[in-house]
Design a protein around this motif. Structure first.
Motif, short mmCIF file in Angstrom:
data_model
loop_
_atom_site.label_atom_id
_atom_site.label_comp_id
_atom_site.label_asym_id
_atom_site.label_seq_id
_atom_site.Cartn_x
_atom_site.Cartn_y
_atom_site.Cartn_z
N ARG A 158 1.48 6.47 -6.97
CA ARG A 158 0.21 7.07 -7.38
C ARG A 158 -0.47 6.29 -8.51
O ARG A 158 -0.96 6.85 -9.48
CB ARG A 158 0.45 8.52 -7.84
N GLU A 159 -0.50 4.97 -8.32
CA GLU A 159 -1.13 4.13 -9.36
C GLU A 159 -2.65 4.05 -9.21
O GLU A 159 -3.34 3.74 -10.16
CB GLU A 159 -0.50 2.73 -9.36
N GLY A 214 0.82 -1.21 0.00
CA GLY A 214 0.00 0.00 0.00
C GLY A 214 0.85 1.26 0.00
O GLY A 214 0.53 2.24 -0.69
N THR A 215 1.93 1.23 0.76
CA THR A 215 2.84 2.38 0.80
C THR A 215 3.46 2.63 -0.58
O THR A 215 3.53 3.78 -1.05
CB THR A 215 3.94 2.16 1.84
N ILE A 216 3.92 1.56 -1.22
CA ILE A 216 4.52 1.70 -2.55
C ILE A 216 3.50 2.17 -3.57
O ILE A 216 3.78 3.04 -4.41
CB ILE A 216 5.15 0.37 -2.99
N LEU A 217 2.29 1.63 -3.49
CA LEU A 217 1.23 2.02 -4.43
C LEU A 217 0.91 3.51 -4.30
O LEU A 217 0.76 4.22 -5.31
CB LEU A 217 -0.03 1.19 -4.18
N ALA A 272 -4.58 -4.21 -15.49
CA ALA A 272 -3.97 -3.46 -14.39
C ALA A 272 -2.49 -3.83 -14.28
O ALA A 272 -2.05 -4.86 -14.81
CB ALA A 272 -4.69 -3.78 -13.07
N SER A 273 -1.73 -3.00 -13.59
CA SER A 273 -0.30 -3.25 -13.44
C SER A 273 -0.05 -4.38 -12.45
O SER A 273 -0.92 -4.75 -11.66
CB SER A 273 0.40 -1.98 -12.95
N ALA A 274 1.18 -4.90 -12.48
CA ALA A 274 1.56 -5.95 -11.54
C ALA A 274 1.42 -5.48 -10.10
O ALA A 274 0.96 -6.22 -9.23
CB ALA A 274 3.00 -6.40 -11.81
N LEU A 275 1.80 -4.23 -9.83
CA LEU A 275 1.69 -3.69 -8.47
C LEU A 275 0.24 -3.56 -8.04
O LEU A 275 -0.11 -3.90 -6.90
CB LEU A 275 2.39 -2.33 -8.39
N GLN A 276 -0.62 -3.09 -8.92
CA GLN A 276 -2.04 -2.98 -8.58
C GLN A 276 -2.66 -4.34 -8.30
O GLN A 276 -3.37 -4.52 -7.29
CB GLN A 276 -2.80 -2.29 -9.72
N VAL A 277 -2.40 -5.30 -9.16
CA VAL A 277 -2.99 -6.64 -9.00
C VAL A 277 -2.49 -7.28 -7.70
O VAL A 277 -3.27 -7.89 -6.96
CB VAL A 277 -2.65 -7.52 -10.22
N THR A 278 -1.21 -7.12 -7.41
CA THR A 278 -0.65 -7.72 -6.19
C THR A 278 -1.17 -7.02 -4.94
O THR A 278 -1.58 -7.67 -3.97
CB THR A 278 0.88 -7.66 -6.22
#
Length: 294
Positions: A65-66, A58-61, A184-190
């Motif tokens: 700003r995805e 969540g912090t990285i997302l 969606a991006s890999a970060l969003q999906v994860t």
């Protein structure tokens, strides 16, 4: 044309590197779960791992700003969140309380065959004859592992069955995740898959609070490690690589996990499966290899 080939090669190398990170960290997860098992029951351990992973992701997302994934990605995110981040982690934790880390990794590695089977049906990747033969060989290996553990009593057989259930939920989660990565991006999906899994495990919150209060610092560090590295980092690198190849091929990258787990559990926990258990695990891997032959 040469430039296009060069770009594809760079992408393939990045995907391969991401898959390599995933494999090493997932192998270490089997050992960490085993180390935390004396202090945490399966549900609270899964919830603690997911809370730590969700906090990092969540912090990285937010930093990147995805934002929220598109609506089209949500069915896959929800399915992967419940099956893989939720059910898989609980039953794997439970299974590792009944069998050693190396055996658990070997049985769970039936998953790639199931991924190929579900991918052929749901993702239209086809049903090669080798897939069906490999599936039969792998399940025969799982039976051998179960027989080898029968001397330990019913609980050991239960552990093998739980690891098989973990393999099924892992395969279902991967097949759900693959379509979501188109939108969606890999970060969003994860990240959102991890949040869905966290929500599914919230009924274990009371047990987690009690067990955190009683656990030694080393066990708490194990839980944090599981959340930050095998969950937040490894699931993101997995999704990055999965978005760039097929589900079946990504499943093949996990073949090396049992060997790494056996080495890690020998070095850290002093655990090595018996010869019949090891033979059954090798049969599982042989079946997976047969299923992926062209």
């Amino acid at each position: 044309m040469n430039q296009d080939i060069s770009v594809r090669a760079r992408v393939d190398r990045r995907a391969l590197a991401a898959a390599g990170v995933t494999v090493v960290l997932w192998a270490s997860a089997f050992v960490s779960i085993r180390g935390a098992a004396p202090y945490f029951s399966p549900g609270p351990l899964a919830l603690g791992r997911l809370l730590a992973g969700s906090a990092v992701l969540g912090t990285i997302l937010l930093a990147r700003r995805e934002g929220w994934p598109p609506r089209a990605a949500w069915p896959g995110i929800a399915g992967a969140g419940v099956l893989w981040f939720g059910l898989y982690m609980v039953v794997l934790n439970w299974g590792e309380q009944e069998v050693d880390a190396g055996t658990a990794a070997m049985v769970v590695n039936v998953g790639p065959v199931l991924i190929a089977l579900l991918g052929g049906w749901l993702l239209k990747e086809g049903f090669p004859r080798n897939l069906m033969a490999g599936m039969a060989v792998s399940f025969a290996g799982a039976v051998v592992v179960g027989v080898s553990m029968s001397g330990g009593g019913r609980s050991s057989i239960l552990g093998v069955l739980l690891c098989l259930l973990a393999a099924v939920s892992y395969a279902g989660g991967v097949v759900c995740q693959k379509p979501a990565l188109r939108h969606a991006s890999a970060l969003q999906v994860t990240t959102f898959g991890c949040l869905v899994g966290t929500a599914a495990c919230l009924p274990f919150a009371g047990g987690l609070i009690e067990q955190v209060a009683a656990a030694p610092p080393a066990a708490l560090l194990n839980v944090v490690y599981l959340g930050v590295f095998p969950t937040a980092l490894a699931f993101t690198t997995w999704a990055y690589a999965l978005a760039r190849t097929t589900a079946g091929k990504m499943g093949a990258t996990t073949y090396v996990v049992p060997a790494l787990v056996v080495l890690m559990s020998w070095a850290v926990l002093g655990e090595v499966p018996g010869w019949l258990t090891f033979a059954g695990g090798l049969l599982c891997l042989a079946g997976v290899a047969v299923s992926r032959r062209k």
